[in-house]
Design an enzyme around this catalytic site. Sequence first.
Site, PDB file in Angstrom:
ATOM      1  CB  SER A 123      -0.744   0.109   1.160  1.00  0.00           C
ATOM      2  OG  SER A 123      -1.619  -1.048   1.531  1.00  0.00           O
ATOM      3  CG  HIS A 144      -1.715  -0.144  -4.320  1.00  0.00           C
ATOM      4  ND1 HIS A 144      -2.017   1.081  -3.932  1.00  0.00           N
ATOM      5  CD2 HIS A 144      -2.237  -1.112  -3.255  1.00  0.00           C
ATOM      6  CE1 HIS A 144      -2.612   1.135  -3.159  1.00  0.00           C
ATOM      7  NE2 HIS A 144      -2.745  -0.046  -2.515  1.00  0.00           N
ATOM      8  CD  GLU A 156      -1.275   3.778  -6.651  1.00  0.00           C
ATOM      9  OE1 GLU A 156      -1.380   3.177  -5.725  1.00  0.00           O
ATOM     10  OE2 GLU A 156      -1.528   5.129  -6.338  1.00  0.00           O
ATOM     11  CG  ASN A 194      -3.184   4.019  -0.217  1.00  0.00           C
ATOM     12  OD1 ASN A 194      -4.529   3.886  -0.105  1.00  0.00           O
ATOM     13  ND2 ASN A 194      -2.618   2.710  -0.213  1.00  0.00           N
TER      14      ASN A 194
HETATM   15  N1  3HC Z   1     -15.256 -10.397  -4.241  1.00  0.00           N
HETATM   16  C1  3HC Z   1     -16.033 -10.408  -5.593  1.00  0.00           C
HETATM   17  N2  3HC Z   1     -16.985  -9.696  -5.569  1.00  0.00           N
HETATM   18  C2  3HC Z   1     -17.471  -8.765  -4.578  1.00  0.00           C
HETATM   19  C3  3HC Z   1     -17.011  -8.605  -3.241  1.00  0.00           C
HETATM   20  C4  3HC Z   1     -15.599  -9.532  -3.407  1.00  0.00           C
HETATM   21  N3  3HC Z   1     -15.128  -9.474  -2.148  1.00  0.00           N
HETATM   22  N4  3HC Z   1     -17.612  -7.984  -2.727  1.00  0.00           N
HETATM   23  C5  3HC Z   1     -18.691  -7.291  -3.418  1.00  0.00           C
HETATM   24  N5  3HC Z   1     -18.623  -7.934  -4.652  1.00  0.00           N
HETATM   25  C6  3HC Z   1     -19.252  -7.841  -5.729  1.00  0.00           C
HETATM   26  C7  3HC Z   1     -20.877  -8.550  -5.419  1.00  0.00           C
HETATM   27  O1  3HC Z   1     -21.132  -9.605  -5.879  1.00  0.00           O
HETATM   28  C8  3HC Z   1     -21.546  -7.263  -6.365  1.00  0.00           C
HETATM   29  O2  3HC Z   1     -21.647  -7.870  -7.785  1.00  0.00           O
HETATM   30  P1  3HC Z   1     -23.073  -7.403  -8.657  1.00  0.00           P
HETATM   31  O3  3HC Z   1     -23.209  -5.957  -8.564  1.00  0.00           O
HETATM   32  O4  3HC Z   1     -22.597  -8.165  -9.952  1.00  0.00           O
HETATM   33  O5  3HC Z   1     -24.114  -8.149  -8.034  1.00  0.00           O
HETATM   34  C9  3HC Z   1     -21.005  -5.949  -6.468  1.00  0.00           C
HETATM   35  O6  3HC Z   1     -19.755  -6.371  -5.970  1.00  0.00           O
HETATM   36  C10 3HC Z   1     -21.530  -5.038  -5.280  1.00  0.00           C
HETATM   37  O7  3HC Z   1     -21.524  -5.643  -3.975  1.00  0.00           O
HETATM   38  P2  3HC Z   1     -22.801  -5.354  -3.078  1.00  0.00           P
HETATM   39  O8  3HC Z   1     -23.970  -5.267  -3.667  1.00  0.00           O
HETATM   40  O9  3HC Z   1     -22.696  -6.659  -2.075  1.00  0.00           O
HETATM   41  O10 3HC Z   1     -22.314  -4.264  -1.957  1.00  0.00           O
HETATM   42  P3  3HC Z   1     -22.108  -2.853  -2.430  1.00  0.00           P
HETATM   43  O11 3HC Z   1     -22.729  -2.314  -3.649  1.00  0.00           O
HETATM   44  O12 3HC Z   1     -22.139  -2.250  -1.224  1.00  0.00           O
HETATM   45  O13 3HC Z   1     -20.416  -2.726  -3.135  1.00  0.00           O
HETATM   46  C11 3HC Z   1     -18.119  -2.572  -2.429  1.00  0.00           C
HETATM   47  C12 3HC Z   1     -19.716  -3.416  -2.295  1.00  0.00           C
HETATM   48  C13 3HC Z   1     -17.879  -2.904  -3.834  1.00  0.00           C
HETATM   49  C14 3HC Z   1     -17.051  -3.029  -1.555  1.00  0.00           C
HETATM   50  C15 3HC Z   1     -18.476  -1.113  -2.584  1.00  0.00           C
HETATM   51  O14 3HC Z   1     -19.083  -0.579  -1.187  1.00  0.00           O
HETATM   52  C16 3HC Z   1     -17.453  -0.204  -2.786  1.00  0.00           C
HETATM   53  O15 3HC Z   1     -17.002  -0.225  -3.775  1.00  0.00           O
HETATM   54  N6  3HC Z   1     -16.588   0.392  -1.631  1.00  0.00           N
HETATM   55  C17 3HC Z   1     -15.387   0.872  -1.454  1.00  0.00           C
HETATM   56  C18 3HC Z   1     -14.496   0.171  -1.758  1.00  0.00           C
HETATM   57  C19 3HC Z   1     -13.135   0.835  -1.992  1.00  0.00           C
HETATM   58  O16 3HC Z   1     -12.910   2.143  -1.825  1.00  0.00           O
HETATM   59  N7  3HC Z   1     -12.081   0.134  -2.251  1.00  0.00           N
HETATM   60  C20 3HC Z   1     -10.720   0.693  -2.030  1.00  0.00           C
HETATM   61  C21 3HC Z   1     -10.051   0.573  -0.781  1.00  0.00           C
HETATM   62  S1  3HC Z   1      -8.455   1.189  -0.798  1.00  0.00           S
HETATM   63  C22 3HC Z   1      -7.425   0.009  -1.065  1.00  0.00           C
HETATM   64  O17 3HC Z   1      -7.902  -0.982  -0.911  1.00  0.00           O
HETATM   65  C23 3HC Z   1      -6.040   0.517  -1.069  1.00  0.00           C
HETATM   66  C24 3HC Z   1      -5.086  -0.154   0.087  1.00  0.00           C
HETATM   67  O18 3HC Z   1      -3.941   0.083  -0.114  1.00  0.00           O
HETATM   68  C25 3HC Z   1      -5.464   0.547   1.373  1.00  0.00           C
END
Ligand code: 3HC
Length: 295
Positions: A123, A144, A156, A194
């Site tokens: 990260s 990333h 990234e 980040n």
């Molecule tokens: N694996 C596979 N698919 C997944 C999943 C997983 N772990 N979690 C959710 N999904 C899929 C679902 O199956 C669903 O697919 P569909 O639309 O085709 O049916 C879709 O994603 C949406 O899921 P949900 O309906 O269950 O839930 P949400 O609509 O609330 O979406 C989320 C969940 C995608 C996690 C959304 O809330 C989101 O985009 N959140 C922000 C995530 C984010 O910002 N991530 C980056 C964090 S920073 C990082 O990782 C960097 C690190 O260095 C810190």
Amino acid sequence: MATASEIAAVGVIGAGQMGSGIAQLAAAGGCAVLLLDADPTALSRAVISISASLRRLAAKGQLSQAACEDSIKRIRCVSAVQDLRDADLVIEAVVENEAVKKKLFVELDKVTKPSAILASNTSSISITRLASATKRPSQVIGMHFFNPPPVMKLIEIIRGADTSDEVFAAVRSFSERLGKSVICSQDYPGFIVNRILMPMINEAFWALYTGVATKEDIDAGMKLGTNHPMGPLQLADFIGLDVCLSVLRVLHSGLGDSKYSPCPLLVQYVDAGRLGKKRGVGVYSYGHRPSSVRP
Ligand code: 3HC
């Protein structure tokens, strides 16, 4: 050195949430995947979650049944770094600790074939410093991924000081082959995403800590007011408060500006073991909640 189309075997180290997601992507992208973790329970959990995730995609018609089953079959679980000797590309997604990652890069440098590309899903840890642990710094690069890797559209790519143009081009094409969009960052603390995301999360903690608003209102403000899919405190729980704190510390020490100094409330939560969703408790409670340290 392997070109993108020659990347046929991918080693993924770490069978946690990120490693599993990366293994799933590589397998669905047609690669033979060697998923490495010293913990057999983590490996079995990962295979169950990858299989379920791929079968969900097949049920939704986003993947054929045959492609889904073939992808699952392409994943082989292994337990020793030596098992990665045939990998064309290795992506490590182990704990965010520079000493641990460096030790791993030293071992990878010894056991993988000379043409293999070594990538880190870090990260925020310096790719240049990880590369310096090897005798092939031109073949070390940052890849990333974002959580959850199968859903998030971005990779990234971070170029270390010595990453070659050929390695960068191969990793960029490979990332596109996995269906991702690519951005390129130079190797400075926090890279692009980040560097911008973590100060926002930190500011949300300061707002909570200084009593500006409730956690629910802070999150609702950013979700509804700026169209973020999750509020910053909910997102921090999702990422892991320990990961957020570690990135902020890298930003603070690497850039030397007090604006990156982690909020005391974030530090206290991590000290208390409230690491977020993975532990059942963070800013929010997901079941079990310790009695100490309440917002
Ligand atoms: N694996 C596979 N698919 C997944 C999943 C997983 N772990 N979690 C959710 N999904 C899929 C679902 O199956 C669903 O697919 P569909 O639309 O085709 O049916 C879709 O994603 C949406 O899921 P949900 O309906 O269950 O839930 P949400 O609509 O609330 O979406 C989320 C969940 C995608 C996690 C959304 O809330 C989101 O985009 N959140 C922000 C995530 C984010 O910002 N991530 C980056 C964090 S920073 C990082 O990782 C960097 C690190 O260095 C810190």
